[in-house]
Write an enzyme that holds these catalytic residues in place. Structure first.
Site, PDB file in Angstrom:
ATOM      1  N   ARG A   1       0.897 -21.119  29.641  1.00 37.04           N
ATOM      2  CA  ARG A   1       1.355 -21.063  31.026  1.00 37.04           C
ATOM      3  C   ARG A   1       0.169 -21.223  31.991  1.00 37.04           C
ATOM      4  O   ARG A   1       0.290 -21.864  33.045  1.00 37.04           O
ATOM      5  CB  ARG A   1       2.072 -19.741  31.291  1.00 37.04           C
TER       6      ARG A   1
ATOM      7  N   ARG B   1       0.830  -1.211   0.000  1.00 35.65           N
ATOM      8  CA  ARG B   1       0.000   0.000   0.000  1.00 35.65           C
ATOM      9  C   ARG B   1       0.859   1.254   0.000  1.00 35.65           C
ATOM     10  O   ARG B   1       0.595   2.214  -0.746  1.00 35.65           O
ATOM     11  CB  ARG B   1      -0.902  -0.014   1.235  1.00 35.65           C
TER      12      ARG B   1
ATOM     13  N   ARG C   1       0.880   4.043  -3.065  1.00 42.21           N
ATOM     14  CA  ARG C   1       0.413   5.425  -2.831  1.00 42.21           C
ATOM     15  C   ARG C   1       1.556   6.435  -2.888  1.00 42.21           C
ATOM     16  O   ARG C   1       1.363   7.572  -3.323  1.00 42.21           O
ATOM     17  CB  ARG C   1      -0.331   5.485  -1.502  1.00 42.21           C
TER      18      ARG C   1
ATOM     19  N   LYS D   1       8.516 -25.119  41.508  1.00 43.58           N
ATOM     20  CA  LYS D   1       7.740 -24.432  40.473  1.00 43.58           C
ATOM     21  C   LYS D   1       6.503 -25.255  40.110  1.00 43.58           C
ATOM     22  O   LYS D   1       6.555 -26.485  40.050  1.00 43.58           O
ATOM     23  CB  LYS D   1       8.584 -24.198  39.228  1.00 43.58           C
TER      24      LYS D   1
ATOM     25  N   ASP E   1      11.779 -14.101  10.963  1.00 43.68           N
ATOM     26  CA  ASP E   1      12.929 -14.633  11.698  1.00 43.68           C
ATOM     27  C   ASP E   1      13.903 -13.554  12.169  1.00 43.68           C
ATOM     28  O   ASP E   1      14.776 -13.826  12.989  1.00 43.68           O
ATOM     29  CB  ASP E   1      13.697 -15.632  10.835  1.00 43.68           C
TER      30      ASP E   1
ATOM     31  N   ASN F   1      10.352 -20.152  -7.138  1.00 45.25           N
ATOM     32  CA  ASN F   1      10.584 -20.377  -8.555  1.00 45.25           C
ATOM     33  C   ASN F   1      12.048 -20.686  -8.807  1.00 45.25           C
ATOM     34  O   ASN F   1      12.929 -19.911  -8.432  1.00 45.25           O
ATOM     35  CB  ASN F   1      10.152 -19.137  -9.358  1.00 45.25           C
TER      36      ASN F   1
ATOM     37  N   GLY G   1      12.099 -20.811  13.070  1.00 42.45           N
ATOM     38  CA  GLY G   1      13.498 -20.409  13.143  1.00 42.45           C
ATOM     39  C   GLY G   1      14.413 -21.572  12.803  1.00 42.45           C
ATOM     40  O   GLY G   1      15.011 -22.172  13.692  1.00 42.45           O
TER      41      GLY G   1
ATOM     42  N   GLY H   1       9.042 -15.623  29.897  1.00 42.57           N
ATOM     43  CA  GLY H   1       9.455 -16.231  31.159  1.00 42.57           C
ATOM     44  C   GLY H   1       9.733 -17.718  31.081  1.00 42.57           C
ATOM     45  O   GLY H   1       9.470 -18.462  32.040  1.00 42.57           O
TER      46      GLY H   1
END
Length: 320
Positions: A154, A21, A25, A213, A127, A73, A170, A185
């Site tokens: 989480r 765009r 423009r 944890k 990436d 291609n 990645g 985290g």
């Protein structure tokens, strides 16, 4: 210069439509015609291009993907294919080309420049692996998509005392995994540049469990030295304390409307690409360095990959 063309190539990235765009423009504002090349280099060779007016790019700013579509291609890599590309551009009286895409796309842009076609590149790759620019179109949106998934996972991980293994995109660059892991985290982050052995992952997760944890998150780039399914099977056998669950985000990271940051970045880069092309620059890529829009030679861009700053790895280690 009275007529230019724009294409999107390689993997799609949120913000590509905003860049299209902006190119259209900005071109119209300078009194030139802008043609859109569909299906990237495949469309270039087949002559699949049409005039884009202000109306054609109306309402696309917020859309993900690319209205020009993209395709791979192999023919363009041959001398015959390159001659055909020149013929198609001449048939449509195209005097300059703007290529929006990642490393492979920018290599194609370098070829066009070497063939004598005035060409400017615009970096678009989730990436964030394109050399010469602080960030590329699509990175911020993809990262926010990952963070949204991490936050949601989480919640359920805490409810069930689970560890989620989350694979993100990645293959060769771990930027999304590392940055997403820091901001989300994560207890464990695995990138192609600095992989962890499966034994080390098991040790870190067991340590998190012993510390009390209620959950654990491991973010793994798809370019890790082993498949996430293999890691899951290994961890289940090690009895690290948590139940192990696996989520592969896949192409959800490419989709969705671009964030405000990506819309602004794409708009600025698209306008800058037109300005540079009309000013006579060619064989360059528009880049964001700090808050400045500048250009970097395409040959320099494609000669190396952008590296992740070591500070990010230090942060990840400190905050885990």
């Amino acid at each position: 210069m009275k007529r230019i063309a724009v294409m999107t190539s390689g993997g799609d990235a949120p913000g590509m439509n905003a860049a299209i765009r902006a190119v259209v423009r900005a071109g119209i504002a300078q009194g030139i015609e802008v043609y859109g090349i569909r299906q990237a280099y495949a469309g270039l060779l087949s002559g699949d291009m049409e005039l884009l007016t202000s109306r054609e790019v109306s309402g696309i700013l917020q859309r993900g993907g690319t209205i020009l579509q993209t395709a791979r291609n192999e023919e363009f890599k041959t001398a015959q294919g390159q001659r055909k590309a020149l013929r198609r551009l001449n048939e449509h009286n195209i005097e300059g080309v703007i290529v929006i895409g990642g490393d492979g796309s920018l290599r194609g842009a370098t070829v066009l420049h070497d063939l004598g076609v005035p060409t400017v590149g615009v970096p678009a790759s989730i990436d964030n692996d394109i050399y010469g620019t602080d960030t590329s179109i699509g990175v911020d949106t993809a990262l926010n998509t990952i963070l949204d998934a991490l936050d949601r996972l989480r919640d359920t991980a805490t409810s069930h005392n689970r560890c989620f293994l989350i694979e993100v995109m990645g293959r060769n660059c771990g930027y999304l995994a590392l940055t997403g892991g820091i901001l989300g985290g994560a207890e464990v982050i695995i990138t192609p540049e600095r992989p962890l052995s499966m034994e080390d992952v098991a040790r870190d997760l067991e340590s998190a469990y012993v510390k009390g944890k209620a959950h654990a998150i491991a973010v793994i780039a798809e370019g890790a030295p082993y498949k996430v399914t293999e890691l899951q099977e290994f961890l289940e056998k090690q009895h690290v304390g948590f139940e192990i669950r696996l989520t592969i985000l896949g192409h959800t990271q490419r989709g969705g409307g671009p964030t405000a940051f990506d819309r602004l970045l794409a708009t600025r880069m698209g306008v800058e690409a037109v300005k540079r092309l009309l000013a006579g620059e060619t064989g360059v890529m528009v880049a964001r360095q700090g808050r400045v829009q500048t250009t970097v030679p395409l040959k320099e861009v494609t000669s190396q990959q952008r590296e992740i700053t070591g500070e990010y790895y230090d942060l990840a280690q400190m905050l885990q």
